[in-house]
Design an enzyme around this catalytic site. Structure first.
Site, PDB file in Angstrom:
ATOM      1  N   ASP A   8      20.959   9.751  43.783  1.00  0.00           N
ATOM      2  CA  ASP A   8      20.487   8.601  45.233  1.00  0.00           C
ATOM      3  C   ASP A   8      20.016   9.395  46.212  1.00  0.00           C
ATOM      4  OD1 ASP A   8      21.084   6.157  46.553  1.00  0.00           O
ATOM      5  OD2 ASP A   8      22.968   6.870  47.117  1.00  0.00           O
ATOM      6  N   GLU A  72      16.907   7.085  41.946  1.00  0.00           N
ATOM      7  CA  GLU A  72      16.857   5.705  42.529  1.00  0.00           C
ATOM      8  C   GLU A  72      15.569   5.535  43.289  1.00  0.00           C
ATOM      9  OE1 GLU A  72      19.096   2.844  45.771  1.00  0.00           O
ATOM     10  OE2 GLU A  72      20.386   4.001  44.306  1.00  0.00           O
ATOM     11  N   ASP A 144      28.135   8.046  47.621  1.00  0.00           N
ATOM     12  CA  ASP A 144      26.550   8.325  47.481  1.00  0.00           C
ATOM     13  C   ASP A 144      26.994   9.153  46.199  1.00  0.00           C
ATOM     14  OD1 ASP A 144      25.031   7.444  49.692  1.00  0.00           O
ATOM     15  OD2 ASP A 144      26.546   8.869  50.848  1.00  0.00           O
TER      16      ASP A 144
END
EC number: 3.1.21.10
Length: 194
Positions: A8, A72, A144
């Site tokens: 991420d 992502e 996160d």
């Protein structure tokens, strides 16, 4: 069997999650964040690159299984400067993975949430809760890190579903082969699908 690293990306904090996939079973291996407290963007990108390189090299060293990477995709932020910084952080993450000869798959936030929560507009708390359930975690990972794990889970679900789909369509598929219009699988084909 495979190890999947989910990323991420963020310019201030990049989350990562590492899972082991064996068939339908997913097992937690590691998760955390790479913090970039410095104000200078080049230094932040360097920390992201070096941090992910170090983490990935560790798992490459101690595992005989293939390692897959999932990142992502960047969303369109209202602030163009934020989107640019996020894109740079994402680029540093992808460069670290590709430099170690890993293939990188990309998923949108909506795809990740849909895969993990069954709802593409799930919030961060829902993602954290579902990551804990799927991986049977006693402790909730930081947001996160949970997002990194969710990205890895999404890749596991996608690749496992694709393998099943490929296997089913290949076994039942009709083709233009000369033997009664059906595809024939060799032992080598079956082994490559496992």
């Amino acid at each position: 069997m495979a190890i999947i690293i989910g990323i991420d990306p963020g310019s201030r904090m990049t989350g990562y999650g590492i899972i082991h996939q064996k068939g339908d079973t997913l097992r937690y291996l590691d998760a955390g964040t790479i913090r970039t407290d410095t104000k200078e963007m080049p230094e932040r990108l360097k920390r992201i690159f070096q941090g992910l390189t170090r983490i990935t090299q560790y798992h490459l060293k101690y595992s005989d299984e293939p390692i897959h990477a999932a990142v992502e995709q960047v969303f369109m932020a209202e602030n163009p400067d934020s989107a640019l910084k996020l894109g740079q952080a994402r680029g540093a993450a992808i460069a670290a993975l590709v430099a170690l000869d890993l293939e990188v798959s990309e998923y949108t936030a909506r795809q990740i949430k849909q895969s993990v929560c069954g709802y593409g507009a799930a919030d961060k708390v829902q993602v954290q809760e579902m990551v804990c359930r799927i991986l049977k975690l006693d402790v909730t990972p930081q947001q996160d890190a949970a997002d990194g794990l969710a990205c890895a889970i999404c890749h596991a679900h996608s690749s496992h579903s694709m393998n099943k789909l490929l296997m089913n369509s290949t076994l039942r598929g009709r083709g233009t082969s000369k033997k009664k219009g059906r595809w024939r699988l060799t032992e080598e084909d079956l082994a490559s699908l496992k």
